[in-house]
Design a protein around this motif. Structure first.
Motif, PDB file in Angstrom:
ATOM      1  N   MET A 150       0.835  -1.203   0.000  1.00 25.35           N
ATOM      2  CA  MET A 150       0.000   0.000   0.000  1.00 25.35           C
ATOM      3  C   MET A 150       0.866   1.247   0.000  1.00 25.35           C
ATOM      4  O   MET A 150       1.914   1.281   0.638  1.00 25.35           O
ATOM      5  N   GLU A 151       0.400   2.250  -0.709  1.00 21.83           N
ATOM      6  CA  GLU A 151       1.123   3.522  -0.736  1.00 21.83           C
ATOM      7  C   GLU A 151       0.998   4.211   0.617  1.00 21.83           C
ATOM      8  O   GLU A 151      -0.068   4.219   1.233  1.00 21.83           O
ATOM      9  N   GLU A 152       2.104   4.768   1.096  1.00 19.68           N
ATOM     10  CA  GLU A 152       2.091   5.404   2.409  1.00 19.68           C
ATOM     11  C   GLU A 152       1.186   6.627   2.412  1.00 19.68           C
ATOM     12  O   GLU A 152       1.175   7.415   1.468  1.00 19.68           O
ATOM     13  N   LEU A 153       0.438   6.777   3.465  1.00 21.13           N
ATOM     14  CA  LEU A 153      -0.459   7.923   3.619  1.00 21.13           C
ATOM     15  C   LEU A 153       0.289   9.055   4.300  1.00 21.13           C
ATOM     16  O   LEU A 153       0.784   8.905   5.414  1.00 21.13           O
ATOM     17  N   ILE A 154       0.376  10.186   3.625  1.00 25.17           N
ATOM     18  CA  ILE A 154       1.058  11.354   4.179  1.00 25.17           C
ATOM     19  C   ILE A 154       0.123  12.558   4.068  1.00 25.17           C
ATOM     20  O   ILE A 154      -0.299  12.934   2.968  1.00 25.17           O
ATOM     21  N   PHE A 155      -0.210  13.133   5.192  1.00 22.54           N
ATOM     22  CA  PHE A 155      -1.086  14.300   5.195  1.00 22.54           C
ATOM     23  C   PHE A 155      -0.269  15.565   4.950  1.00 22.54           C
ATOM     24  O   PHE A 155       0.800  15.755   5.547  1.00 22.54           O
ATOM     25  N   PRO A 156      -0.771  16.455   4.098  1.00 21.62           N
ATOM     26  CA  PRO A 156      -0.068  17.728   3.863  1.00 21.62           C
ATOM     27  C   PRO A 156      -0.155  18.614   5.090  1.00 21.62           C
ATOM     28  O   PRO A 156      -1.115  18.549   5.862  1.00 21.62           O
ATOM     29  N   LEU A 209      -8.640  12.154   1.810  1.00 23.82           N
ATOM     30  CA  LEU A 209      -7.264  11.704   1.588  1.00 23.82           C
ATOM     31  C   LEU A 209      -7.036  10.261   2.046  1.00 23.82           C
ATOM     32  O   LEU A 209      -6.219   9.547   1.460  1.00 23.82           O
ATOM     33  N   GLN A 210      -7.745   9.837   3.068  1.00 20.94           N
ATOM     34  CA  GLN A 210      -7.499   8.505   3.619  1.00 20.94           C
ATOM     35  C   GLN A 210      -8.439   7.438   3.068  1.00 20.94           C
ATOM     36  O   GLN A 210      -8.263   6.244   3.358  1.00 20.94           O
ATOM     37  N   LYS A 211      -9.422   7.822   2.283  1.00 19.37           N
ATOM     38  CA  LYS A 211     -10.444   6.885   1.819  1.00 19.37           C
ATOM     39  C   LYS A 211      -9.848   5.675   1.097  1.00 19.37           C
ATOM     40  O   LYS A 211     -10.150   4.516   1.430  1.00 19.37           O
ATOM     41  N   LYS A 212      -9.011   5.900   0.124  1.00 14.89           N
ATOM     42  CA  LYS A 212      -8.425   4.805  -0.643  1.00 14.89           C
ATOM     43  C   LYS A 212      -7.581   3.909   0.254  1.00 14.89           C
ATOM     44  O   LYS A 212      -7.630   2.677   0.161  1.00 14.89           O
ATOM     45  N   PHE A 213      -6.812   4.528   1.135  1.00 14.74           N
ATOM     46  CA  PHE A 213      -5.956   3.804   2.068  1.00 14.74           C
ATOM     47  C   PHE A 213      -6.784   2.857   2.936  1.00 14.74           C
ATOM     48  O   PHE A 213      -6.442   1.680   3.106  1.00 14.74           O
ATOM     49  N   GLU A 232      -1.275  -7.533   9.266  1.00 14.74           N
ATOM     50  CA  GLU A 232      -0.783  -6.356   8.546  1.00 14.74           C
ATOM     51  C   GLU A 232      -1.559  -5.111   8.962  1.00 14.74           C
ATOM     52  O   GLU A 232      -0.977  -4.027   9.082  1.00 14.74           O
ATOM     53  N   VAL A 233      -2.855  -5.261   9.159  1.00 20.66           N
ATOM     54  CA  VAL A 233      -3.692  -4.143   9.604  1.00 20.66           C
ATOM     55  C   VAL A 233      -3.216  -3.649  10.972  1.00 20.66           C
ATOM     56  O   VAL A 233      -3.057  -2.442  11.202  1.00 20.66           O
ATOM     57  N   LEU A 234      -2.971  -4.577  11.878  1.00 19.11           N
ATOM     58  CA  LEU A 234      -2.519  -4.213  13.217  1.00 19.11           C
ATOM     59  C   LEU A 234      -1.150  -3.547  13.178  1.00 19.11           C
ATOM     60  O   LEU A 234      -0.900  -2.572  13.904  1.00 19.11           O
ATOM     61  N   SER A 235      -0.285  -4.034  12.315  1.00 17.97           N
ATOM     62  CA  SER A 235       1.046  -3.448  12.172  1.00 17.97           C
ATOM     63  C   SER A 235       0.967  -2.028  11.620  1.00 17.97           C
ATOM     64  O   SER A 235       1.677  -1.124  12.092  1.00 17.97           O
ATOM     65  N   LEU A 236       0.097  -1.830  10.643  1.00 18.42           N
ATOM     66  CA  LEU A 236      -0.083  -0.491  10.068  1.00 18.42           C
ATOM     67  C   LEU A 236      -0.642   0.477  11.111  1.00 18.42           C
ATOM     68  O   LEU A 236      -0.219   1.635  11.188  1.00 18.42           O
ATOM     69  N   VAL A 238      -6.445   8.227  11.958  1.00 19.21           N
ATOM     70  CA  VAL A 238      -6.518   7.269  10.846  1.00 19.21           C
ATOM     71  C   VAL A 238      -6.187   5.859  11.323  1.00 19.21           C
ATOM     72  O   VAL A 238      -6.764   4.878  10.834  1.00 19.21           O
ATOM     73  N   ALA A 239      -5.296   5.742  12.294  1.00 13.55           N
ATOM     74  CA  ALA A 239      -4.961   4.419  12.837  1.00 13.55           C
ATOM     75  C   ALA A 239      -6.188   3.784  13.491  1.00 13.55           C
ATOM     76  O   ALA A 239      -6.469   2.594  13.293  1.00 13.55           O
ATOM     77  N   ILE A 240      -6.925   4.572  14.259  1.00  8.72           N
ATOM     78  CA  ILE A 240      -8.124   4.047  14.924  1.00  8.72           C
ATOM     79  C   ILE A 240      -9.198   3.708  13.892  1.00  8.72           C
ATOM     80  O   ILE A 240      -9.863   2.667  13.994  1.00  8.72           O
ATOM     81  N   GLU A 241      -9.355   4.552  12.882  1.00 11.96           N
ATOM     82  CA  GLU A 241     -10.343   4.280  11.847  1.00 11.96           C
ATOM     83  C   GLU A 241      -9.967   3.040  11.040  1.00 11.96           C
ATOM     84  O   GLU A 241     -10.842   2.307  10.558  1.00 11.96           O
TER      85      GLU A 241
END
Length: 212
Positions: free
Chosen positions: A1-7, A37-41, A52-56, A71-74
């Motif tokens: 998965m592409e890393e999620l980075i917030f501007p 921004l996080q929808k696709k992620f 993997e979900v728990l690690s992310l 985003v981690a909680i969501e």
């Protein structure tokens, strides 16, 4: 998965941090923009293995800006029905990091959602929180059954409330009132009887009585 980075948006970050009493730095991404921004992620996470979900979730929770804790909680919330009880136990270490009402109440929703899918294990989940010294965790015990309506375990709810009825912490008393107010929509008689029989704080009573 592409890393999620917030501007970063410093103009937005300052008031957002101030709203949270400057406990945490913010990137400055308002909720609607963050959701976009996080929808696709988040959607892609449903294809990952639970490990993997728990690690992310752990990875993003460690980031400095508060939006990453959200985003981690969501991420966990979206995948919560795939989790085992042992995963909930493991997640307690994250719940206790960077605690404040926003993260605690979001984590509470995670545990409540899991309990809805596993009603026979409600008491096991409740017991993870009820005896904790950390009042934030006890707030989760108090509010764990929000939204369970007629499936609320009255004995567990009363136990959590009475254990902390003399605790002066604002967020505990607010939680007691919130839990009772929510249940009063389903069983106002039980809530009214509890308020008459037990000496609760003025704050808890005021919050609990809103719909009575």
């Amino acid at each position: 998965m592409e890393e999620l980075i917030f501007p970063r948006n410093e103009e937005q970050a300052v008031p957002m941090a101030k709203y949270m009493k400057n406990h945490f730095p913010f990137a400055g991404v308002p909720k609607p923009e963050r959701a976009r921004l996080q929808k696709k992620f988040l959607v892609q996470s449903k294809q990952l293995e639970v490990t993997e979900v728990l690690s992310l979730a752990k990875k993003y929770y460690q980031k400095a800006e508060r939006e990453y804790q959200y985003v981690a909680i969501e991420l966990i919330q979206l995948n919560v029905r795939r989790l085992a009880f042992s995963d909930l136990v493991m997640l307690l270490s994250l719940v206790q990091e960077k605690e404040w009402w926003d993260s605690i109440d979001s984590w509470r929703k995670v545990y409540t959602t899991w309990c809805k899918a596993h009603p026979d294990q409600l008491e096991q989940v409740f017991n993870l929180f009820i005896q904790q010294e950390d009042f934030w965790l006890r707030r989760i015990a108090i509010t764990l059954q929000l939204g369970l309506k007629e499936k609320v375990n009255q004995s567990l709810l009363k136990k959590a409330i009475l254990q902390d009825r003399e605790t002066t912490e604002f967020f505990i008393q607010k939680g007691i009132g919130w839990a009772l107010r929510d249940y009063s929509k389903t069983n106002p008689g039980w809530v009214k009887d509890l308020l008459e029989q037990e000496a609760l704080s003025k704050l808890a009573v005021r919050e609990a009585s809103k719909y009575l």
